[in-house]
Motif scaffolding. Structure first.
Motif, PDB file in Angstrom:
ATOM      1  N   ASN B 106       0.805  -1.216   0.000  1.00 38.09           N
ATOM      2  CA  ASN B 106       0.000   0.000   0.000  1.00 38.09           C
ATOM      3  C   ASN B 106       0.840   1.269   0.000  1.00 38.09           C
ATOM      4  OD1 ASN B 106      -2.461  -1.313   0.057  1.00 38.09           O
ATOM      5  ND2 ASN B 106      -3.287   0.210   1.462  1.00 38.09           N
ATOM      6  N   PRO B 107       0.629   2.124  -0.972  1.00 38.10           N
ATOM      7  CA  PRO B 107       1.381   3.379  -0.993  1.00 38.10           C
ATOM      8  C   PRO B 107       0.896   4.328   0.105  1.00 38.10           C
ATOM      9  CG  PRO B 107      -0.285   3.387  -2.695  1.00 38.10           C
ATOM     10  CD  PRO B 107      -0.338   2.037  -2.052  1.00 38.10           C
ATOM     11  N   ASP B 108       1.679   5.350   0.333  1.00 43.20           N
ATOM     12  CA  ASP B 108       1.296   6.314   1.353  1.00 43.20           C
ATOM     13  C   ASP B 108       0.052   7.078   0.947  1.00 43.20           C
ATOM     14  OD1 ASP B 108       1.332   8.954   2.833  1.00 43.20           O
ATOM     15  OD2 ASP B 108       2.961   7.881   3.814  1.00 43.20           O
ATOM     16  N   LEU B 109      -0.801   7.350   1.932  1.00 36.12           N
ATOM     17  CA  LEU B 109      -2.050   8.060   1.670  1.00 36.12           C
ATOM     18  C   LEU B 109      -1.807   9.410   1.001  1.00 36.12           C
ATOM     19  CD1 LEU B 109      -5.163   7.964   2.315  1.00 36.12           C
ATOM     20  CD2 LEU B 109      -4.608   9.306   4.332  1.00 36.12           C
ATOM     21  N   ASN B 110      -0.709  10.046   1.365  1.00 40.83           N
ATOM     22  CA  ASN B 110      -0.454  11.384   0.837  1.00 40.83           C
ATOM     23  C   ASN B 110      -0.152  11.397  -0.662  1.00 40.83           C
ATOM     24  OD1 ASN B 110      -0.825  12.508   3.352  1.00 40.83           O
ATOM     25  ND2 ASN B 110       1.306  12.120   3.919  1.00 40.83           N
ATOM     26  N   ASP B 111       0.159  10.215  -1.204  1.00 39.99           N
ATOM     27  CA  ASP B 111       0.445  10.144  -2.632  1.00 39.99           C
ATOM     28  C   ASP B 111      -0.826  10.166  -3.469  1.00 39.99           C
ATOM     29  OD1 ASP B 111       3.065  10.010  -2.048  1.00 39.99           O
ATOM     30  OD2 ASP B 111       3.213   7.824  -2.210  1.00 39.99           O
ATOM     31  N   ALA B 112      -1.974   9.994  -2.818  1.00 42.68           N
ATOM     32  CA  ALA B 112      -3.226   9.895  -3.560  1.00 42.68           C
ATOM     33  C   ALA B 112      -3.553  11.210  -4.250  1.00 42.68           C
ATOM     34  CB  ALA B 112      -4.359   9.533  -2.614  1.00 42.68           C
ATOM     35  N   THR B 113      -4.075  11.116  -5.457  1.00 41.09           N
ATOM     36  CA  THR B 113      -4.460  12.316  -6.189  1.00 41.09           C
ATOM     37  C   THR B 113      -5.931  12.616  -5.970  1.00 41.09           C
ATOM     38  OG1 THR B 113      -4.939  10.971  -8.113  1.00 41.09           O
ATOM     39  CG2 THR B 113      -2.757  11.976  -8.002  1.00 41.09           C
ATOM     40  N   ASP B 114      -6.315  13.864  -6.119  1.00 40.08           N
ATOM     41  CA  ASP B 114      -7.692  14.270  -5.942  1.00 40.08           C
ATOM     42  C   ASP B 114      -8.299  14.577  -7.308  1.00 40.08           C
ATOM     43  OD1 ASP B 114     -10.063  15.654  -5.438  1.00 40.08           O
ATOM     44  OD2 ASP B 114      -9.315  16.279  -3.474  1.00 40.08           O
ATOM     45  N   PRO B 115      -9.376  13.888  -7.671  1.00 37.18           N
ATOM     46  CA  PRO B 115      -9.941  14.060  -9.002  1.00 37.18           C
ATOM     47  C   PRO B 115     -10.833  15.293  -9.143  1.00 37.18           C
ATOM     48  CG  PRO B 115     -11.217  12.437  -7.795  1.00 37.18           C
ATOM     49  CD  PRO B 115     -10.092  12.856  -6.903  1.00 37.18           C
ATOM     50  N   SER B 116     -11.165  15.975  -8.049  1.00 40.63           N
ATOM     51  CA  SER B 116     -12.104  17.077  -8.139  1.00 40.63           C
ATOM     52  C   SER B 116     -11.443  18.337  -8.690  1.00 40.63           C
ATOM     53  CB  SER B 116     -12.691  17.383  -6.759  1.00 40.63           C
ATOM     54  OG  SER B 116     -13.455  18.558  -6.834  1.00 40.63           O
ATOM     55  N   PRO B 117     -12.096  19.009  -9.664  1.00 38.62           N
ATOM     56  CA  PRO B 117     -11.540  20.265 -10.178  1.00 38.62           C
ATOM     57  C   PRO B 117     -11.874  21.456  -9.260  1.00 38.62           C
ATOM     58  CG  PRO B 117     -13.549  19.693 -11.350  1.00 38.62           C
ATOM     59  CD  PRO B 117     -13.302  18.599 -10.355  1.00 38.62           C
ATOM     60  N   ASP B 118     -12.792  21.260  -8.327  1.00 35.02           N
ATOM     61  CA  ASP B 118     -13.259  22.342  -7.456  1.00 35.02           C
ATOM     62  C   ASP B 118     -12.347  22.421  -6.221  1.00 35.02           C
ATOM     63  OD1 ASP B 118     -14.467  23.968  -5.646  1.00 35.02           O
ATOM     64  OD2 ASP B 118     -16.476  23.109  -5.873  1.00 35.02           O
ATOM     65  N   PRO B 119     -11.644  23.575  -6.030  1.00 40.38           N
ATOM     66  CA  PRO B 119     -10.727  23.690  -4.889  1.00 40.38           C
ATOM     67  C   PRO B 119     -11.416  23.477  -3.543  1.00 40.38           C
ATOM     68  CG  PRO B 119     -10.407  25.490  -6.427  1.00 40.38           C
ATOM     69  CD  PRO B 119     -11.620  24.760  -6.884  1.00 40.38           C
ATOM     70  N   GLN B 120     -12.671  23.957  -3.422  1.00 42.08           N
ATOM     71  CA  GLN B 120     -13.390  23.784  -2.147  1.00 42.08           C
ATOM     72  C   GLN B 120     -13.684  22.307  -1.890  1.00 42.08           C
ATOM     73  OE1 GLN B 120     -16.790  26.343  -1.748  1.00 42.08           O
ATOM     74  NE2 GLN B 120     -17.318  25.530   0.263  1.00 42.08           N
ATOM     75  N   GLN B 121     -14.087  21.626  -2.965  1.00 38.70           N
ATOM     76  CA  GLN B 121     -14.350  20.188  -2.833  1.00 38.70           C
ATOM     77  C   GLN B 121     -13.059  19.452  -2.504  1.00 38.70           C
ATOM     78  OE1 GLN B 121     -17.088  18.844  -2.311  1.00 38.70           O
ATOM     79  NE2 GLN B 121     -18.305  18.437  -4.127  1.00 38.70           N
ATOM     80  N   GLN B 122     -11.986  19.895  -3.141  1.00 43.29           N
ATOM     81  CA  GLN B 122     -10.692  19.253  -2.877  1.00 43.29           C
ATOM     82  C   GLN B 122     -10.323  19.398  -1.406  1.00 43.29           C
ATOM     83  OE1 GLN B 122      -7.560  20.624  -5.431  1.00 43.29           O
ATOM     84  NE2 GLN B 122      -8.529  19.854  -7.291  1.00 43.29           N
ATOM     85  N   ALA B 123     -10.575  20.583  -0.869  1.00 44.73           N
ATOM     86  CA  ALA B 123     -10.229  20.838   0.531  1.00 44.73           C
ATOM     87  C   ALA B 123     -11.089  19.981   1.456  1.00 44.73           C
ATOM     88  CB  ALA B 123     -10.416  22.316   0.846  1.00 44.73           C
ATOM     89  N   SER B 124     -12.396  19.910   1.145  1.00 52.40           N
ATOM     90  CA  SER B 124     -13.295  19.101   1.974  1.00 52.40           C
ATOM     91  C   SER B 124     -12.868  17.646   1.946  1.00 52.40           C
ATOM     92  CB  SER B 124     -14.739  19.202   1.459  1.00 52.40           C
ATOM     93  OG  SER B 124     -15.160  20.530   1.468  1.00 52.40           O
ATOM     94  N   ARG B 125     -12.560  17.216   0.741  1.00 55.06           N
ATOM     95  CA  ARG B 125     -12.181  15.816   0.573  1.00 55.06           C
ATOM     96  C   ARG B 125     -10.872  15.517   1.321  1.00 55.06           C
ATOM     97  NH1 ARG B 125     -12.554  11.532  -3.262  1.00 55.06           N
ATOM     98  NH2 ARG B 125     -10.535  10.561  -3.580  1.00 55.06           N
ATOM     99  N   ALA B 126      -9.912  16.413   1.149  1.00 60.83           N
ATOM    100  CA  ALA B 126      -8.619  16.197   1.809  1.00 60.83           C
ATOM    101  C   ALA B 126      -8.787  16.183   3.318  1.00 60.83           C
ATOM    102  CB  ALA B 126      -7.635  17.291   1.390  1.00 60.83           C
ATOM    103  N   SER B 127      -9.646  17.077   3.822  1.00 61.69           N
ATOM    104  CA  SER B 127      -9.872  17.148   5.255  1.00 61.69           C
ATOM    105  C   SER B 127     -10.499  15.852   5.781  1.00 61.69           C
ATOM    106  CB  SER B 127     -10.792  18.345   5.544  1.00 61.69           C
ATOM    107  OG  SER B 127     -11.217  18.310   6.872  1.00 61.69           O
ATOM    108  N   LEU B 128     -11.490  15.341   5.036  1.00 57.47           N
ATOM    109  CA  LEU B 128     -12.154  14.109   5.461  1.00 57.47           C
ATOM    110  C   LEU B 128     -11.222  12.903   5.365  1.00 57.47           C
ATOM    111  CD1 LEU B 128     -15.775  14.526   4.064  1.00 57.47           C
ATOM    112  CD2 LEU B 128     -15.106  14.204   6.440  1.00 57.47           C
ATOM    113  N   ILE B 129     -10.397  12.887   4.331  1.00 56.11           N
ATOM    114  CA  ILE B 129      -9.458  11.764   4.198  1.00 56.11           C
ATOM    115  C   ILE B 129      -8.480  11.758   5.373  1.00 56.11           C
ATOM    116  CG2 ILE B 129      -7.474  10.933   2.860  1.00 56.11           C
ATOM    117  CD1 ILE B 129      -9.010  11.608   0.323  1.00 56.11           C
ATOM    118  N   GLN B 130      -8.012  12.948   5.728  1.00 53.80           N
ATOM    119  CA  GLN B 130      -7.086  13.011   6.860  1.00 53.80           C
ATOM    120  C   GLN B 130      -7.763  12.574   8.151  1.00 53.80           C
ATOM    121  OE1 GLN B 130      -3.853  13.366   6.704  1.00 53.80           O
ATOM    122  NE2 GLN B 130      -4.038  13.574   4.485  1.00 53.80           N
ATOM    123  N   LEU B 131      -9.034  13.007   8.308  1.00 51.05           N
ATOM    124  CA  LEU B 131      -9.777  12.614   9.512  1.00 51.05           C
ATOM    125  C   LEU B 131      -9.976  11.098   9.513  1.00 51.05           C
ATOM    126  CD1 LEU B 131     -11.368  13.188  12.077  1.00 51.05           C
ATOM    127  CD2 LEU B 131     -13.382  13.645  10.651  1.00 51.05           C
TER     128      LEU B 131
END
Lengths: 80, 209
Positions: B106-131
């Protein structure tokens, strides 16, 4: 140990449909024949059997076995 | 009484004079069903199907007392035979993969890419993934984490059970307890599952079961 983003996505989906009480795989197998015949004949699914449907949305292995069971039953025709 | 009027459980009972004929008949039906259900599956050749039919007959006879007549007997028997067949097929496919290997793969979680073009969605997603990542570490036992990782990598529950010396039911329960714990932890952190799903559904690169 780390989880990939894709795995987190999958886990999030599973968490979304998690219930307090769920059938395990053996319990699903115990009821799946009845569930399959209800589905096949279009009969109303009794509430007790809805837990089978829920398990099948969560468990890819039981779903794989169920899909093939349906394929076999369809091939056998109404006399099955 | 005509033999054909006897039901399957009676015919298969140890004292029935029809038992041998019933076993032959049931074996033929199982083989026919297995041919249909396993068509196109790698490894499901004639010899495999014959072996599975034999193993299934043993299991069906062992569990005959649990048949309640809620379905036809043949449907019940075929469900058991397909369970036996898929356990064997999955074992063949996964017997060279260890849980330890999955952890290393399993690669590190931080290597995962975010497919959303919306910066706000990207932030929400990143925050939830970290949580989620934090909750996985804080709320789950090492065994629950191992089971989740294996399941999310597609390892069959029977194989996980074999490697961990447990039963498939125990593995399912470990996974279920882990999901329940994470769901509760998210709710305690002020997130509704519906909100989380909306973020992931809108940005997820692929859907999951």
């Amino acid at each position: 140990m780390s989880f990939t983003s894709e795995q987190i996505d999958g886990l999030m989906s599973l968490i979304g449909i998690t219930r307090e009480s769920e059938l395990n795989c053996n319990e699903c197998l115990h009821h799946v024949a009845e569930f399959a015949e209800c589905e096949l004949t279009g009969k109303h699914i009794p509430e007790a059997l809805e837990a089978v449907r829920h398990h099948l949305t969560l468990c890819l292995e039981c779903k794989e076995e169920y899909d093939e069971l349906m394929k076999v039953l369809r091939s056998m025709g109404p006399a099955a | 009484m005509s033999p054909v009027t006897l039901d399957w459980p009676t015919r298969l009972s140890p004292t029935c004079i029809e038992r041998d004929a019933a076993l032959v008949e049931l074996r033929v039906l199982l083989i026919k069903g297995l041919h249909t259900g396993l068509s196109g599956r790698a490894g499901a050749d004639e010899g495999f199907i014959e072996d599975v039919a034999q193993m299934s007959l043993v299991r069906i006879l062992d569990h005959l007392h649990t048949f309640e007549g809620r379905s036809t007997f043949i449907t019940w028997a075929l469900a058991i035979a397909l369970r036996v067949a898929f356990i064997e097929l999955r074992r063949k496919r996964w017997n060279n993969v260890s849980l330890d290997e999955l952890k290393e793969r399993n690669p590190d979680l931080n290597d995962a890419t975010d497919p959303s073009p919306d910066p706000q969605q990207q932030a929400s997603r990143a925050s939830l993934i970290q949580l989620m990542h934090r909750l996985i570490q804080s709320e789950l036992t090492p065994l629950q984490r191992d089971v989740l990782l294996a399941e999310l990598n597609g390892m069959p529950q029977d194989e996980i059970a074999t490697q961990l010396g447990r039963t498939r039911n125990t593995i399912y329960k470990l996974g279920h307890d882990a999901r329940r714990a994470l769901k509760q932890a998210f709710e305690n952190a002020g997130y509704s599952v519906a909100d989380m799903l909306s973020v992931f559904t809108e940005t997820s690169p692929q859907s999951h079961p």
